[in-house]
Design a protein around this motif. Sequence first.
Motif, PDB file in Angstrom:
ATOM      1  N   PHE A  20      28.948  59.304  43.324  1.00 40.96           N
ATOM      2  CA  PHE A  20      28.470  60.039  44.485  1.00 40.96           C
ATOM      3  C   PHE A  20      29.160  61.401  44.600  1.00 40.96           C
ATOM      4  CE2 PHE A  20      27.845  55.562  45.424  1.00 40.96           C
ATOM      5  CZ  PHE A  20      26.559  55.534  45.932  1.00 40.96           C
ATOM      6  N   GLN A  21      28.527  62.287  45.337  1.00 37.64           N
ATOM      7  CA  GLN A  21      29.061  63.644  45.518  1.00 37.64           C
ATOM      8  C   GLN A  21      30.454  63.617  46.133  1.00 37.64           C
ATOM      9  OE1 GLN A  21      26.351  66.263  47.505  1.00 37.64           O
ATOM     10  NE2 GLN A  21      27.854  67.857  47.838  1.00 37.64           N
ATOM     11  N   ASP A  22      30.690  62.710  47.059  1.00 38.29           N
ATOM     12  CA  ASP A  22      31.982  62.663  47.752  1.00 38.29           C
ATOM     13  C   ASP A  22      32.920  61.590  47.181  1.00 38.29           C
ATOM     14  OD1 ASP A  22      30.574  60.488  48.607  1.00 38.29           O
ATOM     15  OD2 ASP A  22      30.655  60.955  50.741  1.00 38.29           O
ATOM     16  N   GLY A  23      32.575  61.036  46.020  1.00 39.50           N
ATOM     17  CA  GLY A  23      33.446  60.053  45.370  1.00 39.50           C
ATOM     18  C   GLY A  23      33.340  58.656  45.949  1.00 39.50           C
ATOM     19  N   ARG A  24      33.490  58.551  47.265  1.00 38.27           N
ATOM     20  CA  ARG A  24      33.391  57.281  47.983  1.00 38.27           C
ATOM     21  C   ARG A  24      34.336  56.213  47.449  1.00 38.27           C
ATOM     22  NH1 ARG A  24      27.025  56.537  49.777  1.00 38.27           N
ATOM     23  NH2 ARG A  24      26.654  58.745  50.173  1.00 38.27           N
ATOM     24  N   LEU A  25      35.568  56.604  47.176  1.00 39.69           N
ATOM     25  CA  LEU A  25      36.577  55.605  46.838  1.00 39.69           C
ATOM     26  C   LEU A  25      36.963  54.838  48.098  1.00 39.69           C
ATOM     27  CD1 LEU A  25      38.894  57.693  44.484  1.00 39.69           C
ATOM     28  CD2 LEU A  25      37.024  56.154  43.844  1.00 39.69           C
ATOM     29  N   PHE A  26      37.336  53.588  47.930  1.00 40.77           N
ATOM     30  CA  PHE A  26      37.778  52.786  49.072  1.00 40.77           C
ATOM     31  C   PHE A  26      39.191  53.211  49.442  1.00 40.77           C
ATOM     32  CE2 PHE A  26      34.851  49.861  46.743  1.00 40.77           C
ATOM     33  CZ  PHE A  26      33.840  49.852  47.691  1.00 40.77           C
ATOM     34  N   PRO A  27      39.412  53.790  50.630  1.00 44.68           N
ATOM     35  CA  PRO A  27      40.738  54.323  50.957  1.00 44.68           C
ATOM     36  C   PRO A  27      41.797  53.253  51.117  1.00 44.68           C
ATOM     37  CG  PRO A  27      39.276  54.417  52.865  1.00 44.68           C
ATOM     38  CD  PRO A  27      38.426  54.020  51.700  1.00 44.68           C
ATOM     39  N   HIS A  28      41.374  52.008  51.422  1.00 43.46           N
ATOM     40  CA  HIS A  28      42.328  50.921  51.654  1.00 43.46           C
ATOM     41  C   HIS A  28      42.647  50.146  50.369  1.00 43.46           C
ATOM     42  CE1 HIS A  28      38.324  49.256  51.818  1.00 43.46           C
ATOM     43  NE2 HIS A  28      38.812  48.033  51.671  1.00 43.46           N
ATOM     44  N   ARG A  29      42.122  50.589  49.236  1.00 44.48           N
ATOM     45  CA  ARG A  29      42.388  49.935  47.952  1.00 44.48           C
ATOM     46  C   ARG A  29      43.066  50.933  47.016  1.00 44.48           C
ATOM     47  NH1 ARG A  29      38.799  45.339  46.806  1.00 44.48           N
ATOM     48  NH2 ARG A  29      37.331  45.038  48.543  1.00 44.48           N
ATOM     49  N   ARG A  30      44.095  50.488  46.331  1.00 42.42           N
ATOM     50  CA  ARG A  30      44.735  51.357  45.345  1.00 42.42           C
ATOM     51  C   ARG A  30      43.752  51.643  44.201  1.00 42.42           C
ATOM     52  NH1 ARG A  30      50.402  51.746  46.263  1.00 42.42           N
ATOM     53  NH2 ARG A  30      51.169  50.111  47.670  1.00 42.42           N
ATOM     54  N   VAL A  31      44.129  52.596  43.359  1.00 45.53           N
ATOM     55  CA  VAL A  31      43.235  53.013  42.277  1.00 45.53           C
ATOM     56  C   VAL A  31      42.835  51.825  41.408  1.00 45.53           C
ATOM     57  CG1 VAL A  31      43.164  54.329  40.117  1.00 45.53           C
ATOM     58  CG2 VAL A  31      43.938  55.430  42.223  1.00 45.53           C
ATOM     59  N   ARG A  32      43.785  50.967  41.068  1.00 45.26           N
ATOM     60  CA  ARG A  32      43.466  49.808  40.222  1.00 45.26           C
ATOM     61  C   ARG A  32      42.354  48.965  40.855  1.00 45.26           C
ATOM     62  NH1 ARG A  32      46.774  47.266  36.547  1.00 45.26           N
ATOM     63  NH2 ARG A  32      48.572  48.366  37.449  1.00 45.26           N
ATOM     64  N   ALA A  33      42.482  48.677  42.145  1.00 42.69           N
ATOM     65  CA  ALA A  33      41.487  47.847  42.827  1.00 42.69           C
ATOM     66  C   ALA A  33      40.153  48.567  42.954  1.00 42.69           C
ATOM     67  CB  ALA A  33      42.002  47.442  44.206  1.00 42.69           C
ATOM     68  N   ASN A  34      40.176  49.885  43.141  1.00 44.56           N
ATOM     69  CA  ASN A  34      38.929  50.647  43.149  1.00 44.56           C
ATOM     70  C   ASN A  34      38.222  50.518  41.808  1.00 44.56           C
ATOM     71  OD1 ASN A  34      37.945  52.633  45.422  1.00 44.56           O
ATOM     72  ND2 ASN A  34      40.179  52.552  45.626  1.00 44.56           N
ATOM     73  N   LEU A  35      38.972  50.681  40.721  1.00 46.23           N
ATOM     74  CA  LEU A  35      38.379  50.619  39.390  1.00 46.23           C
ATOM     75  C   LEU A  35      37.787  49.242  39.097  1.00 46.23           C
ATOM     76  CD1 LEU A  35      41.118  52.552  37.397  1.00 46.23           C
ATOM     77  CD2 LEU A  35      38.765  53.309  37.761  1.00 46.23           C
ATOM     78  N   LEU A  36      38.478  48.195  39.546  1.00 43.99           N
ATOM     79  CA  LEU A  36      38.039  46.837  39.223  1.00 43.99           C
ATOM     80  C   LEU A  36      36.970  46.298  40.163  1.00 43.99           C
ATOM     81  CD1 LEU A  36      41.454  45.208  38.270  1.00 43.99           C
ATOM     82  CD2 LEU A  36      39.546  45.756  36.743  1.00 43.99           C
TER      83      LEU A  36
END
Length: 214
Positions: free
Chosen positions: A86-102
Amino acid sequence: MSSEASFDIDVQRAIGRARVALRFAVGEGLTVLFGPSGAGKTSVLNMVAGLIRPERGHVRVGGRTLFDHAAGIDVPPERRRIGYVFQDGRLFPHRRVRANLLYGHRLAPPEDRWMGLEEATDFLGIGHLLDRWPGSLSGGEARRVAIGRALLSGPAALLMDEPLSSLDQPRRDEIMGVIERIRNELRLPILYVTHDAGEADRLATQRVPIEPGG
């Protein structure tokens, strides 16, 4: 290359007061939907992803029918095997990078997974970010993580909606290099939205113009 089109799209939908209508079939590589703001580019991506239902037409990706109005086919978004950046990334702010990736990797059926966490982090150069929170990432780092999350969902194709927006020029060049590697090395079909001519010139295998009103 398969004889099947990577993207065979024929969609139409009223969005607010405007009507978005687009029809095209393209082969492998990176296809840029190129046009001005308000032309409906993101709406087309959302119809391909299954987030918006077209009023008519069809969506076929790699020969697989994801939507066909006449035949009554409408595959749910989570079963379309479409990775969406998405244009704004939409990463989950409450999850660390590892959890976002998985996140997407764990939802994907095992038989659809073709990239693991270590392979993705090596490919994108983000192994050192795994324990970070999204809020601590730079714009370029966040884009790499968003791309990694999409790749780890086991996609058969990628949708990218202005993934370079709000980045400075050095970071834009950096992420364009990543996208070129996905296009050339992973050989994933990519449907890519931009209104930036230079971006389209560098990345596009083919272009599909889209104007307001279809």
